[in-house]
Design an enzyme around this catalytic site. Structure first.
Site, mmCIF file in Angstrom:
data_model
loop_
_atom_site.group_PDB
_atom_site.id
_atom_site.type_symbol
_atom_site.label_atom_id
_atom_site.label_comp_id
_atom_site.label_asym_id
_atom_site.label_seq_id
_atom_site.Cartn_x
_atom_site.Cartn_y
_atom_site.Cartn_z
ATOM 1 N N LYS A 1 -9.188 -4.855 11.280
ATOM 2 C CA LYS A 1 -7.872 -4.193 12.589
ATOM 3 C C LYS A 1 -7.727 -4.919 13.660
ATOM 4 O O LYS A 1 -6.630 -5.100 14.437
ATOM 5 C CB LYS A 1 -8.254 -2.985 12.720
ATOM 6 C CG LYS A 1 -7.632 -2.032 10.976
ATOM 7 C CD LYS A 1 -6.957 -1.877 10.649
ATOM 8 C CE LYS A 1 -6.486 -1.397 9.601
ATOM 9 N NZ LYS A 1 -4.816 -1.826 9.476
ATOM 10 N N ASN B 1 0.798 -2.962 5.202
ATOM 11 C CA ASN B 1 0.359 -1.477 5.519
ATOM 12 C C ASN B 1 -0.623 -1.224 4.481
ATOM 13 O O ASN B 1 -1.850 -0.775 5.066
ATOM 14 C CB ASN B 1 1.330 0.290 4.788
ATOM 15 C CG ASN B 1 0.251 1.317 4.770
ATOM 16 O OD1 ASN B 1 0.317 2.279 5.829
ATOM 17 N ND2 ASN B 1 0.759 2.271 3.981
ATOM 18 N N ASN C 1 -2.331 -8.379 -6.505
ATOM 19 C CA ASN C 1 -3.780 -8.059 -5.696
ATOM 20 C C ASN C 1 -4.278 -8.702 -4.231
ATOM 21 O O ASN C 1 -3.759 -9.821 -4.593
ATOM 22 C CB ASN C 1 -5.156 -8.126 -6.827
ATOM 23 C CG ASN C 1 -6.348 -7.918 -5.895
ATOM 24 O OD1 ASN C 1 -6.848 -7.573 -5.417
ATOM 25 N ND2 ASN C 1 -7.120 -8.548 -7.343
ATOM 26 N N LEU C 2 -4.355 -8.037 -3.306
ATOM 27 C CA LEU C 2 -4.309 -8.333 -2.254
ATOM 28 C C LEU C 2 -5.135 -9.645 -1.911
ATOM 29 O O LEU C 2 -5.087 -10.302 -0.418
ATOM 30 C CB LEU C 2 -3.868 -7.503 -1.045
ATOM 31 C CG LEU C 2 -2.449 -6.657 -0.975
ATOM 32 C CD1 LEU C 2 -2.243 -6.254 -0.447
ATOM 33 C CD2 LEU C 2 -0.975 -7.981 -1.127
ATOM 34 N N THR D 1 1.185 3.476 -2.153
ATOM 35 C CA THR D 1 0.421 4.737 -2.831
ATOM 36 C C THR D 1 -0.817 6.169 -1.524
ATOM 37 O O THR D 1 -1.023 7.209 -1.738
ATOM 38 C CB THR D 1 -0.528 4.450 -4.020
ATOM 39 O OG1 THR D 1 -1.290 3.537 -3.361
ATOM 40 C CG2 THR D 1 0.529 4.013 -4.937
ATOM 41 N N GLY E 1 0.924 -1.048 -0.054
ATOM 42 C CA GLY E 1 0.461 -0.382 -0.519
ATOM 43 C C GLY E 1 1.020 0.794 0.381
ATOM 44 O O GLY E 1 0.302 2.591 1.170
ATOM 45 N N SER F 1 -5.160 -0.758 13.731
ATOM 46 C CA SER F 1 -5.486 0.444 14.368
ATOM 47 C C SER F 1 -6.367 0.513 15.648
ATOM 48 O O SER F 1 -6.665 -0.143 16.093
ATOM 49 C CB SER F 1 -6.750 0.367 13.285
ATOM 50 O OG SER F 1 -7.394 2.490 13.971
ATOM 51 N N TYR G 1 -14.342 -2.517 8.429
ATOM 52 C CA TYR G 1 -12.865 -1.961 8.648
ATOM 53 C C TYR G 1 -12.041 -2.530 10.572
ATOM 54 O O TYR G 1 -11.675 -2.925 10.446
ATOM 55 C CB TYR G 1 -12.429 -1.315 9.035
ATOM 56 C CG TYR G 1 -10.995 -0.041 8.411
ATOM 57 C CD1 TYR G 1 -10.164 -0.220 7.928
ATOM 58 C CD2 TYR G 1 -10.837 0.918 9.618
ATOM 59 C CE1 TYR G 1 -9.300 0.340 7.992
ATOM 60 C CE2 TYR G 1 -9.907 1.541 10.103
ATOM 61 C CZ TYR G 1 -9.013 1.038 9.195
ATOM 62 O OH TYR G 1 -7.460 1.724 9.571
#
Length: 248
Positions: free
Chosen positions: A159, A89, A62-63, A12, A10, A141, A155
């Site tokens: 995490k 990341n 592609n994860l 970018t 990740g 997170s 999400y």
């Protein structure tokens, strides 16, 4: 870090780029993963190479797809005989109202954030272990610990699961690979600030002991620390980077 090689997923994203810059500053060669933003990752590569005179190798993957992850790792090991640091990341977040959450989106988030992290860790971790060891750092997170936002519950669940994954990877790869996690709170990035009004931002800042959101470079500094010799005896640990925050 001269002679060391760091793989960052990740790259970018704003935090991903900051992590890359931090390792490049110390002379580390970089493998930067991206999915779709080819033109942007090329600009990041050029910026880092011109600023720090380190080599940046780009790899697309592609994860969500195991075959893509395997091909990506094999491609990297054709270029490098050894990879020292693996930084997870990359993350997907699809905020929506609770009643609008779908199985498809929930599954997609788990595929990228959790299952992709597991598959890449196993594929590259086995190689790192056989080559003598290294460091794995997972970006999780505080949303996965004790900050609750129903609009991002899928999400947040991913995490939280990453923390459990980190603990199990630390057991699996002991004693050669140290596996740790970094759990940021609010970070002042363009994407994270998008759609937030100033009153809401201020109300969240007032819950933080340091009375401000983190800068992306402050997250990168902790990731780098965990890969440095200064963190040689840190393993199986989650480091919160939230400025100290009131809970509840």
């Amino acid at each position: 870090m001269n002679g060391k090689v760091c793989f960052i997923t990740g790259a970018t994203s704003e935090i991903g780029k900051s992590i890359a810059l931090r390792f490049a500053k110390e002379g580390c060669s970089l493998i930067l993963h991206y999915h779709r933003e080819k033109d942007f990752i090329q600009k990041i590569k050029k910026e880092i190479e011109e600023k720090y005179q380190v080599y940046v190798f780009l790899v697309q993957g592609n994860l969500e797809e195991e075959i893509s992850i395997c091909e990506m790792v094999d491609f990297c090991y054709k270029k490098y005989s050894q990879i020292d640091f693996l930084i997870h990341n990359a993350a997907l977040c699809i905020d929506s109202l609770y009643e609008e959450k779908t199985k498809e989106n929930f599954s997609k988030i788990l595929d990228v954030n959790l299952i992709g992290t597991f598959l890449l860790s196993r594929k590259m971790g086995d190689k790192m272990y056989a080559d003598g060891g290294g460091k794995i750092v997972i970006l999780t997170s505080t949303n996965g610990i004790d900050k609750y936002f129903p609009m991002s519950l899928d999400y947040d669940a991913s995490k939280a699961a990453l923390i459990s994954l980190m603990h199990n990877l630390a057991v699996q790869y002991a004693p050669k690979i140290a596996v740790n996690a970094v759990a940021p709170g609010w970070v002042r990035t363009q994407k994270e600030m998008e759609g937030l009004d100033e009153d809401y931002i201020r109300s969240e800042e007032e819950k933080i002991f340091l009375n401000r959101f983190a800068e992306k470079e402050e997250i990168a500094n902790v990731v780098y620390f965990l890969c440095s010799k200064d963190a040689s005896y840190i393993n199986n640990t989650v480091i919160r980077v939230d400025g100290g925050t009131y809970h509840g």
